[in-house]
Design an enzyme around this catalytic site. Structure first.
Site, short mmCIF file in Angstrom:
data_model
loop_
_atom_site.label_atom_id
_atom_site.label_comp_id
_atom_site.label_asym_id
_atom_site.label_seq_id
_atom_site.Cartn_x
_atom_site.Cartn_y
_atom_site.Cartn_z
N LYS A 78 0.95 -1.14 0.01
CA LYS A 78 -0.03 0.09 0.04
C LYS A 78 1.03 1.26 -0.07
O LYS A 78 1.96 1.14 0.35
CB LYS A 78 -1.03 -0.01 1.37
CG LYS A 78 -2.11 0.63 1.13
CD LYS A 78 -3.20 -0.11 0.59
CE LYS A 78 -4.56 0.60 -0.04
NZ LYS A 78 -5.59 -0.29 -0.19
N GLY A 175 -26.19 1.61 2.22
CA GLY A 175 -25.27 2.53 1.28
C GLY A 175 -25.24 1.66 -0.28
O GLY A 175 -25.03 0.54 -0.54
N GLY A 177 -24.44 3.33 -3.10
CA GLY A 177 -23.53 3.96 -4.06
C GLY A 177 -22.80 3.13 -5.22
O GLY A 177 -23.67 2.08 -5.81
N ASN A 178 -21.55 3.14 -5.73
CA ASN A 178 -21.19 2.41 -6.74
C ASN A 178 -21.41 0.97 -6.47
O ASN A 178 -21.99 0.28 -7.46
CB ASN A 178 -19.70 2.59 -6.94
CG ASN A 178 -19.32 4.30 -7.29
OD1 ASN A 178 -20.33 4.73 -8.16
ND2 ASN A 178 -18.36 4.65 -7.06
N VAL A 179 -21.07 0.46 -5.56
CA VAL A 179 -21.10 -1.11 -5.21
C VAL A 179 -22.52 -1.43 -4.78
O VAL A 179 -23.10 -2.45 -5.54
CB VAL A 179 -20.00 -1.59 -4.26
CG1 VAL A 179 -20.09 -3.19 -4.27
CG2 VAL A 179 -18.45 -1.40 -4.81
N TYR A 181 -25.35 -0.23 -5.33
CA TYR A 181 -26.39 -0.09 -6.35
C TYR A 181 -26.18 -1.12 -7.35
O TYR A 181 -27.26 -1.80 -7.63
CB TYR A 181 -26.22 1.29 -7.17
CG TYR A 181 -27.11 1.31 -8.44
CD1 TYR A 181 -28.38 1.36 -8.35
CD2 TYR A 181 -26.35 1.42 -9.59
CE1 TYR A 181 -29.18 1.61 -9.48
CE2 TYR A 181 -26.92 1.33 -10.89
CZ TYR A 181 -28.53 1.57 -11.03
OH TYR A 181 -29.03 1.53 -11.99
P1 NAD Z 1 -19.50 4.83 -2.70
O1 NAD Z 1 -18.95 5.92 -2.02
O2 NAD Z 1 -19.57 4.97 -4.08
O3 NAD Z 1 -20.91 4.51 -1.95
C1 NAD Z 1 -20.99 4.43 -0.57
C2 NAD Z 1 -22.43 4.84 -0.21
O4 NAD Z 1 -22.68 4.99 1.02
C3 NAD Z 1 -22.64 6.39 -0.57
O5 NAD Z 1 -23.86 6.47 -1.50
C4 NAD Z 1 -22.86 7.07 0.82
O6 NAD Z 1 -24.02 8.22 0.68
C5 NAD Z 1 -23.41 5.93 1.73
N1 NAD Z 1 -23.40 6.09 2.74
C6 NAD Z 1 -22.43 6.97 3.61
N2 NAD Z 1 -22.69 6.54 5.01
C7 NAD Z 1 -23.77 5.86 5.04
C8 NAD Z 1 -24.68 5.71 6.28
N3 NAD Z 1 -24.20 6.03 7.57
N4 NAD Z 1 -25.73 4.89 5.96
C9 NAD Z 1 -26.07 4.76 4.56
N5 NAD Z 1 -25.28 5.11 3.58
C10 NAD Z 1 -24.41 5.62 3.65
O7 NAD Z 1 -18.54 3.67 -2.44
P2 NAD Z 1 -18.40 2.14 -2.92
O8 NAD Z 1 -17.14 2.26 -3.91
O9 NAD Z 1 -19.69 1.71 -3.33
O10 NAD Z 1 -17.87 1.35 -1.81
C11 NAD Z 1 -18.55 0.99 -0.66
C12 NAD Z 1 -17.91 0.30 0.25
O11 NAD Z 1 -17.19 -0.60 -0.49
C13 NAD Z 1 -16.67 1.01 0.98
O12 NAD Z 1 -16.38 0.62 2.24
C14 NAD Z 1 -15.46 0.66 -0.03
O13 NAD Z 1 -14.42 0.76 1.03
C15 NAD Z 1 -15.72 -0.84 -0.16
N6 NAD Z 1 -15.14 -1.37 -1.29
C16 NAD Z 1 -15.26 -0.88 -2.46
C17 NAD Z 1 -14.69 -1.43 -3.54
C18 NAD Z 1 -14.89 -1.02 -4.97
O14 NAD Z 1 -14.81 -1.44 -5.93
N7 NAD Z 1 -15.70 0.29 -5.01
C19 NAD Z 1 -13.70 -2.76 -3.39
C20 NAD Z 1 -13.73 -3.30 -2.06
C21 NAD Z 1 -14.33 -2.47 -0.80
#
Ligand code: NAD
Length: 340
Positions: A78, A175, A177-179, A181
């Site tokens: 990292k 939540g 968001g990206n994942v 949804y």
């Molecule tokens: P993102 O920021 O696109 O989505 C996160 C969502 O959570 C947002 O819509 C935000 O508004 C919402 N949120 C924040 N606090 C909240 C709460 N208290 N209650 C309800 N919703 C809340 O992030 P992402 O890329 O979708 O990642 C989501 C999680 O998965 C993170 O913890 C990230 O570290 C983990 N992750 C993501 C990936 C990836 O490929 N994107 C890979 C491994 C792990």
């Protein structure tokens, strides 16, 4: 300093200060037994240098475990770039970071993480080939991460509820968001009934419109009576305050560091709630960054991501047989691959 390195079984810790660009960066290489260390680059402000060092060591170690259990030919590493307080040129900063990486001769490969952008990786790539996920690669990890979480959920449902599908199950997603949804779309396709919460009302509305999801306020998601709770927002949400409120049989979601501490995994296990270890179920993004870097086709990336379901099935079976929490079994499997 050596105490910290030894406690984390870390192989290497590198520091770089570049006067011209203002770069202050740290790269931690935890373990390279299974391949060069791969891990994202955080670009955030830290309270102190010590905090940055602790963060990079902890995250590098986590990447070793994740890569080992995801069966990709990579070790764990990292990087953190300490966000400068004074004005800086972002392009120059990331180019200097690229030179830092290059000087390590390929033992560390970087990628996007909190605070860094794909366009930053383009700058890194000017000075080193040891970077995955530039705009040329077009790798978006979120859909692949969601696919892995979906495979893990199917495995958890099979183990815990003896059901072959999520059809008709009530699944609460925190939540979207990206994942979250993308996961909701996969679960909806298979007939799951979704209850979602998100701090962003537009993201909630999208799930109502597209998946006929029910919604609850942000703080009410823990109280939802459901088969499975999928944390896909923040870390630390499975803790001493929230566990007594959970009314589900399974916790399985994408968020990193879901358990506030190791004890909470034991508490879930003793309550009979099946927990899918976060670093296993959310490894799809890493599989993509790793195999994408090695120029493997998307079909192989998807297939290897879906295989996280079988990995989790094995962990659940061993957890049941040993009467130990699944994350402890996962750690043991990873440690055997990394250290034995
Ligand atoms: P993102 O920021 O696109 O989505 C996160 C969502 O959570 C947002 O819509 C935000 O508004 C919402 N949120 C924040 N606090 C909240 C709460 N208290 N209650 C309800 N919703 C809340 O992030 P992402 O890329 O979708 O990642 C989501 C999680 O998965 C993170 O913890 C990230 O570290 C983990 N992750 C993501 C990936 C990836 O490929 N994107 C890979 C491994 C792990």
């Amino acid at each position: 300093m050596f105490d910290r390195i030894e406690r984390a079984d870390l192989n290497e810790l590198h520091f770089r200060h570049d006067e011209a660009s203002g770069l202050r960066a740290i790269i931690a290489i935890h373990n390279t037994r299974l391949g060069p260390a791969l891990g994202g680059c955080r670009f955030i402000a830290y309270q102190s240098d010590d905090d940055a060092i602790d963060d990079v060591i902890r995250l590098a170690r986590g990447m070793s475990y994740k890569a080992a259990i995801a069966n990709v030919p990579q070790g764990g590493g990292k990087a953190v770039i300490l966000k400068p307080m004074q004005a800086f040129d972002r392009q120059e900063l990331f180019q200097a970071f690229g030179s830092f990486i290059h000087d390590l001769g390929g033992r560390y490969i970087t990628a996007v993480d909190s605070g860094s952008l794909i366009t930053d990786m383009d700058e890194v790539a000017r000075n080193t080939p040891y970077v995955s996920g530039t705009s040329k690669d077009g790798l978006d990890p979120s859909p692949v991460t969601a696919l892995g979480v979906y495979a893990g959920i199917v495995a958890a449902v099979k183990h815990q509820l003896q059901r072959d599908s999520v059809n008709g199950l009530r699944i609460a997603i925190q939540g979207v968001g990206n994942v979250g949804y993308a996961l909701a779309a996969l679960l909806h396709r298979d007939g799951a009934r979704l209850i979602v919460s998100d701090a962003d009302a537009r993201r909630v509305q999208r799930c109502i419109d597209e998946f006929a999801a029910d919604t609850v306020a942000v703080d009410e998601i823990y109280d939802v009576d459901c088969d499975l709770f999928a944390p896909c927002g923040l870390g630390g949400v499975i803790n001493a305050d929230t566990i007594p409120r959970l009314r589900c049989n399974i916790v399985a979601g994408a968020a990193n560091n879901q358990l506030s501490d190791d004890v909470q995994g034991e508490v879930l296990h003793n309550k009979g709630i099946l927990y899918a270890p976060d670093y296993v179920i959310n490894a799809g993004g890493l599989i993509q960054v790793s195999l994408g870097y090695l120029k493997k086709p998307a079909s192989e990336i998807n297939q290897r991501t879906l295989a996280l379901g079988s990995t989790l099935s094995d962990l659940f079976a061993r957890s049941h047989a040993d009467n130990s929490p699944p994350e402890q079994i996962a750690n043991r499997v990873a440690e055997a691959l990394l250290f034995d």
